[in-house]
Design a protein around this motif. Structure first.
Motif, mmCIF file in Angstrom:
data_model
loop_
_atom_site.group_PDB
_atom_site.id
_atom_site.type_symbol
_atom_site.label_atom_id
_atom_site.label_comp_id
_atom_site.label_asym_id
_atom_site.label_seq_id
_atom_site.Cartn_x
_atom_site.Cartn_y
_atom_site.Cartn_z
ATOM 1 N N MET A 125 15.899 13.638 -8.703
ATOM 2 C CA MET A 125 14.744 13.854 -9.542
ATOM 3 C C MET A 125 13.919 12.565 -9.581
ATOM 4 O O MET A 125 14.465 11.468 -9.583
ATOM 5 N N THR A 126 12.600 12.735 -9.612
ATOM 6 C CA THR A 126 11.710 11.580 -9.699
ATOM 7 C C THR A 126 10.735 11.774 -10.842
ATOM 8 O O THR A 126 10.515 12.895 -11.305
ATOM 9 N N LYS A 127 10.135 10.656 -11.266
ATOM 10 C CA LYS A 127 9.051 10.713 -12.242
ATOM 11 C C LYS A 127 8.069 9.593 -11.949
ATOM 12 O O LYS A 127 8.435 8.555 -11.395
ATOM 13 N N ILE A 128 6.822 9.832 -12.337
ATOM 14 C CA ILE A 128 5.763 8.836 -12.175
ATOM 15 C C ILE A 128 5.280 8.442 -13.563
ATOM 16 O O ILE A 128 5.065 9.294 -14.421
ATOM 17 N N ARG A 129 5.127 7.140 -13.756
ATOM 18 C CA ARG A 129 4.577 6.637 -15.021
ATOM 19 C C ARG A 129 3.767 5.385 -14.736
ATOM 20 O O ARG A 129 3.826 4.814 -13.633
ATOM 21 N N HIS A 130 3.032 4.937 -15.750
ATOM 22 C CA HIS A 130 2.285 3.686 -15.643
ATOM 23 C C HIS A 130 3.224 2.519 -15.944
ATOM 24 O O HIS A 130 4.338 2.708 -16.445
ATOM 25 N N ALA A 131 2.764 1.318 -15.679
ATOM 26 C CA ALA A 131 3.599 0.118 -15.765
ATOM 27 C C ALA A 131 3.445 -0.605 -17.097
ATOM 28 O O ALA A 131 2.514 -0.371 -17.860
ATOM 29 N N SER A 132 4.377 -1.504 -17.313
ATOM 30 C CA SER A 132 4.295 -2.475 -18.410
ATOM 31 C C SER A 132 4.814 -3.798 -17.858
ATOM 32 O O SER A 132 5.344 -3.851 -16.747
ATOM 33 N N LEU A 133 4.686 -4.852 -18.651
ATOM 34 C CA LEU A 133 5.209 -6.155 -18.222
ATOM 35 C C LEU A 133 6.715 -6.116 -17.957
ATOM 36 O O LEU A 133 7.222 -6.902 -17.167
ATOM 37 N N SER B 105 0.598 -13.061 -9.515
ATOM 38 C CA SER B 105 -0.544 -12.173 -9.316
ATOM 39 C C SER B 105 -0.263 -10.801 -9.926
ATOM 40 O O SER B 105 -1.112 -10.229 -10.625
ATOM 41 N N ILE B 106 0.924 -10.274 -9.689
ATOM 42 C CA ILE B 106 1.295 -8.983 -10.270
ATOM 43 C C ILE B 106 1.306 -9.073 -11.790
ATOM 44 O O ILE B 106 0.812 -8.176 -12.482
ATOM 45 N N GLU B 107 1.823 -10.172 -12.321
ATOM 46 C CA GLU B 107 1.860 -10.350 -13.777
ATOM 47 C C GLU B 107 0.455 -10.357 -14.366
ATOM 48 O O GLU B 107 0.191 -9.719 -15.396
ATOM 49 N N ARG B 108 -0.473 -11.085 -13.726
ATOM 50 C CA ARG B 108 -1.858 -11.125 -14.217
ATOM 51 C C ARG B 108 -2.469 -9.721 -14.211
ATOM 52 O O ARG B 108 -3.161 -9.330 -15.142
ATOM 53 N N ARG B 109 -2.201 -8.959 -13.154
ATOM 54 C CA ARG B 109 -2.716 -7.592 -13.080
ATOM 55 C C ARG B 109 -2.135 -6.736 -14.202
ATOM 56 O O ARG B 109 -2.853 -5.965 -14.832
ATOM 57 N N LEU B 110 -0.835 -6.851 -14.419
ATOM 58 C CA LEU B 110 -0.177 -6.046 -15.449
ATOM 59 C C LEU B 110 -0.746 -6.327 -16.839
ATOM 60 O O LEU B 110 -0.812 -5.430 -17.679
ATOM 61 N N LYS B 111 -1.139 -7.554 -17.070
ATOM 62 C CA LYS B 111 -1.683 -7.917 -18.375
ATOM 63 C C LYS B 111 -3.069 -7.317 -18.603
ATOM 64 O O LYS B 111 -3.476 -7.131 -19.748
ATOM 65 N N VAL B 112 -3.794 -7.016 -17.531
ATOM 66 C CA VAL B 112 -5.162 -6.517 -17.661
ATOM 67 C C VAL B 112 -5.267 -5.007 -17.437
ATOM 68 O O VAL B 112 -5.964 -4.321 -18.167
ATOM 69 N N PHE B 113 -4.571 -4.489 -16.409
ATOM 70 C CA PHE B 113 -4.731 -3.062 -16.114
ATOM 71 C C PHE B 113 -3.399 -2.366 -15.803
ATOM 72 O O PHE B 113 -3.231 -1.752 -14.762
ATOM 73 N N PRO B 114 -2.458 -2.379 -16.758
ATOM 74 C CA PRO B 114 -1.166 -1.720 -16.518
ATOM 75 C C PRO B 114 -1.284 -0.218 -16.289
ATOM 76 O O PRO B 114 -0.455 0.381 -15.599
ATOM 77 N N ASN B 115 -2.333 0.387 -16.837
ATOM 78 C CA ASN B 115 -2.535 1.823 -16.661
ATOM 79 C C ASN B 115 -3.138 2.171 -15.301
ATOM 80 O O ASN B 115 -3.406 3.335 -15.016
ATOM 81 N N HIS B 116 -3.310 1.166 -14.450
ATOM 82 C CA HIS B 116 -3.751 1.392 -13.077
ATOM 83 C C HIS B 116 -2.665 0.950 -12.094
ATOM 84 O O HIS B 116 -2.947 0.532 -10.972
ATOM 85 N N PHE B 117 -1.450 1.039 -12.567
ATOM 86 C CA PHE B 117 -0.231 0.954 -11.755
ATOM 87 C C PHE B 117 0.446 2.306 -11.923
ATOM 88 O O PHE B 117 0.662 2.759 -13.049
ATOM 89 N N TRP B 118 0.765 2.944 -10.826
ATOM 90 C CA TRP B 118 1.494 4.212 -10.854
ATOM 91 C C TRP B 118 2.845 3.960 -10.202
ATOM 92 O O TRP B 118 2.915 3.588 -9.022
ATOM 93 N N LEU B 119 3.916 4.148 -10.953
ATOM 94 C CA LEU B 119 5.274 3.847 -10.490
ATOM 95 C C LEU B 119 6.077 5.137 -10.362
ATOM 96 O O LEU B 119 6.118 5.938 -11.304
ATOM 97 N N LEU B 120 6.711 5.326 -9.215
ATOM 98 C CA LEU B 120 7.570 6.483 -9.000
ATOM 99 C C LEU B 120 9.013 6.006 -9.002
ATOM 100 O O LEU B 120 9.385 5.125 -8.218
ATOM 101 N N PHE B 121 9.789 6.592 -9.895
ATOM 102 C CA PHE B 121 11.199 6.233 -10.043
ATOM 103 C C PHE B 121 12.108 7.373 -9.626
ATOM 104 O O PHE B 121 11.793 8.539 -9.868
ATOM 105 N N GLU B 122 13.248 7.017 -9.056
ATOM 106 C CA GLU B 122 14.352 7.957 -8.896
ATOM 107 C C GLU B 122 15.062 7.977 -10.248
ATOM 108 O O GLU B 122 15.314 6.923 -10.834
ATOM 109 N N CYS B 123 15.346 9.179 -10.739
ATOM 110 C CA CYS B 123 15.962 9.319 -12.060
ATOM 111 C C CYS B 123 17.254 10.123 -11.962
ATOM 112 O O CYS B 123 17.431 10.925 -11.049
ATOM 113 N N ASP B 124 18.104 9.908 -12.939
ATOM 114 C CA ASP B 124 19.311 10.734 -13.004
ATOM 115 C C ASP B 124 18.945 12.085 -13.612
ATOM 116 O O ASP B 124 17.788 12.339 -13.966
ATOM 117 N N GLU B 125 19.930 12.954 -13.739
ATOM 118 C CA GLU B 125 19.674 14.320 -14.202
ATOM 119 C C GLU B 125 19.140 14.402 -15.638
ATOM 120 O O GLU B 125 18.552 15.394 -16.038
#
Length: 167
Positions: free
Chosen positions: A1-9, A33-53
């Motif tokens: 199973m996977t899920k997509i969410r926005h990022a945080s620090l 550079s990634i940290e600076r981006r996360l501080k300004v536009f975390p909602n413009h990072f889309w992260l796909l995770f493998e999840c357990d059941e």
């Protein structure tokens, strides 16, 4: 199973790790550079995770990130200056489409890209702009991106094509 969410620090280390696996050092965004981006536009990072059941995140598989701007073209300065982000801008820029090499060629990047496209449309953007190496052109064309030729970008000392998807 996977899920997509926005990022945080809190995702910084995982993002930095996957970025370093996906790009050579001259092209990869560094941790700062990634940290600076996360501080300004975390909602413009889309992260796909493998999840357990039960939906608990196991591993970061893939992510896409980039700022929003009213500027029509992606420029090198955008990579390192998150203050160029304009939340109400016309164009979603994409800086990177990263998929952990252990998970590549299984449709994960496509799944994240479909989410980015959907979100950018819902946000009223004119479209999405990215740069890519010639060998990836057909991947992006599958989503409707059109090549505009060689980009002015010299990021990482590589020749990039600018691709645009207009809604």
């Amino acid at each position: 199973m996977t899920k997509i969410r926005h990022a945080s620090l809190n995702d910084l280390e995982k993002l930095s790790e996957v970025e370093s696996l996906c790009f050579p050092p001259a092209e990869a965004a560094g941790r700062q550079s990634i940290e600076r981006r996360l501080k300004v536009f975390p909602n413009h990072f889309w992260l796909l995770f493998e999840c357990d059941e039960t939906g608990n995140e196991r591993e970061l598989i893939s992510f896409i990130n980039g700022l929003v701007t009213s500027r029509k073209d992606l420029t090198d300065e955008m990579y390192d200056n998150p203050l160029l982000h304009e939340e109400k801008g016309d164009w979603q820029m994409i800086f990177g489409v990263d998929t952990n090499p252990a998970f590549q060629h299984r449709g994960f990047a496509s799944k994240v890209m479909e989410q980015v496209i959907s979100d950018a449309k819902d946000q009223g953007r004119k479209g999405i702009v990215l740069t890519c190496k010639k060998k990836l052109r057909t991947f992006y064309e599958k989503f409707g991106f059109v090549s505009e030729g060689v980009s002015d970008s010299t990021h990482g000392g590589v020749v990039w094509l600018q691709m645009r998807l207009i809604f």
